[in-house]
Design a protein around this motif. Sequence first.
Motif, PDB file in Angstrom:
ATOM      1  N   SER A  30      14.688  -3.025 -38.945  1.00 14.39           N
ATOM      2  CA  SER A  30      14.523  -1.861 -38.069  1.00 14.39           C
ATOM      3  C   SER A  30      13.995  -2.361 -36.731  1.00 14.39           C
ATOM      4  O   SER A  30      13.417  -3.452 -36.650  1.00 14.39           O
ATOM      5  N   PRO A  31      14.149  -1.585 -35.676  1.00 11.34           N
ATOM      6  CA  PRO A  31      13.589  -2.007 -34.389  1.00 11.34           C
ATOM      7  C   PRO A  31      12.082  -2.264 -34.466  1.00 11.34           C
ATOM      8  O   PRO A  31      11.595  -3.234 -33.879  1.00 11.34           O
ATOM      9  N   ALA A  32      11.350  -1.456 -35.207  1.00 14.19           N
ATOM     10  CA  ALA A  32       9.899  -1.636 -35.322  1.00 14.19           C
ATOM     11  C   ALA A  32       9.557  -2.931 -36.056  1.00 14.19           C
ATOM     12  O   ALA A  32       8.667  -3.678 -35.634  1.00 14.19           O
ATOM     13  N   ASP A  33      10.264  -3.207 -37.159  1.00 10.60           N
ATOM     14  CA  ASP A  33      10.024  -4.444 -37.905  1.00 10.60           C
ATOM     15  C   ASP A  33      10.384  -5.666 -37.063  1.00 10.60           C
ATOM     16  O   ASP A  33       9.687  -6.675 -37.072  1.00 10.60           O
ATOM     17  N   ALA A  34      11.480  -5.574 -36.327  1.00  8.52           N
ATOM     18  CA  ALA A  34      11.903  -6.687 -35.474  1.00  8.52           C
ATOM     19  C   ALA A  34      10.864  -6.953 -34.388  1.00  8.52           C
ATOM     20  O   ALA A  34      10.542  -8.115 -34.105  1.00  8.52           O
ATOM     21  N   GLU A  35      10.319  -5.903 -33.795  1.00 14.97           N
ATOM     22  CA  GLU A  35       9.277  -6.065 -32.767  1.00 14.97           C
ATOM     23  C   GLU A  35       8.038  -6.744 -33.344  1.00 14.97           C
ATOM     24  O   GLU A  35       7.477  -7.660 -32.748  1.00 14.97           O
ATOM     25  N   LYS A  36       7.621  -6.279 -34.527  1.00 12.86           N
ATOM     26  CA  LYS A  36       6.412  -6.811 -35.164  1.00 12.86           C
ATOM     27  C   LYS A  36       6.577  -8.293 -35.496  1.00 12.86           C
ATOM     28  O   LYS A  36       5.715  -9.113 -35.198  1.00 12.86           O
ATOM     29  N   MET A  37       7.692  -8.652 -36.110  1.00 12.68           N
ATOM     30  CA  MET A  37       7.908 -10.037 -36.497  1.00 12.68           C
ATOM     31  C   MET A  37       8.144 -10.926 -35.281  1.00 12.68           C
ATOM     32  O   MET A  37       7.682 -12.064 -35.239  1.00 12.68           O
ATOM     33  N   ALA A  38       8.853 -10.414 -34.277  1.00 13.99           N
ATOM     34  CA  ALA A  38       9.099 -11.205 -33.064  1.00 13.99           C
ATOM     35  C   ALA A  38       7.785 -11.551 -32.377  1.00 13.99           C
ATOM     36  O   ALA A  38       7.614 -12.676 -31.880  1.00 13.99           O
ATOM     37  N   ALA A  39       6.836 -10.617 -32.351  1.00 17.66           N
ATOM     38  CA  ALA A  39       5.533 -10.882 -31.728  1.00 17.66           C
ATOM     39  C   ALA A  39       4.808 -12.001 -32.469  1.00 17.66           C
ATOM     40  O   ALA A  39       4.184 -12.865 -31.837  1.00 17.66           O
ATOM     41  N   MET A  40       4.891 -12.011 -33.789  1.00 20.99           N
ATOM     42  CA  MET A  40       4.237 -13.058 -34.565  1.00 20.99           C
ATOM     43  C   MET A  40       4.886 -14.415 -34.323  1.00 20.99           C
ATOM     44  O   MET A  40       4.207 -15.409 -34.067  1.00 20.99           O
ATOM     45  N   PHE A  41       6.208 -14.453 -34.396  1.00 19.27           N
ATOM     46  CA  PHE A  41       6.900 -15.725 -34.191  1.00 19.27           C
ATOM     47  C   PHE A  41       6.756 -16.211 -32.746  1.00 19.27           C
ATOM     48  O   PHE A  41       6.631 -17.407 -32.504  1.00 19.27           O
ATOM     49  N   LYS A  42       6.752 -15.293 -31.792  1.00 19.11           N
ATOM     50  CA  LYS A  42       6.568 -15.666 -30.392  1.00 19.11           C
ATOM     51  C   LYS A  42       5.191 -16.288 -30.188  1.00 19.11           C
ATOM     52  O   LYS A  42       5.055 -17.296 -29.492  1.00 19.11           O
ATOM     53  N   ALA A  43       4.168 -15.696 -30.798  1.00 21.70           N
ATOM     54  CA  ALA A  43       2.816 -16.245 -30.672  1.00 21.70           C
ATOM     55  C   ALA A  43       2.755 -17.658 -31.246  1.00 21.70           C
ATOM     56  O   ALA A  43       2.061 -18.517 -30.707  1.00 21.70           O
TER      57      ALA A  43
END
Length: 121
Positions: A30-43
Amino acid sequence: MSKSEVVELPVLQDGDVVPCCPPITAGELSPADAEKMAAMFKALSDPVRLRLFSKITSHPGGEACVCDIADVGVSQPTVSHHLKKLREAGLLTSERRGTWVYYQVAPSVVAAMAAMLDLRG
């Protein structure tokens, strides 16, 4: 909240660990799940942040004082900046004890990231 206040963090039991997102093989994120995981991997995509995360994760007891992990080749203010980014991404929790801040990997983060990338599911 003042900087001198001690915040009690909840202690999660094994049964309380809930992955934040479904496995990548379960279907489209989902867009929300993608945002959450992308923030973690980006960090974690920054080498200094990855080293700090690794030092905290591998430290005895699963937590580390900032004084024990600051030697990563950058200045102390830069270490603080990177630790803040890891906290904002939900990867770390912190607790002030006297003049030092202790960091822990957020309770279910590694399991959630691993579960999301599990291709066996």
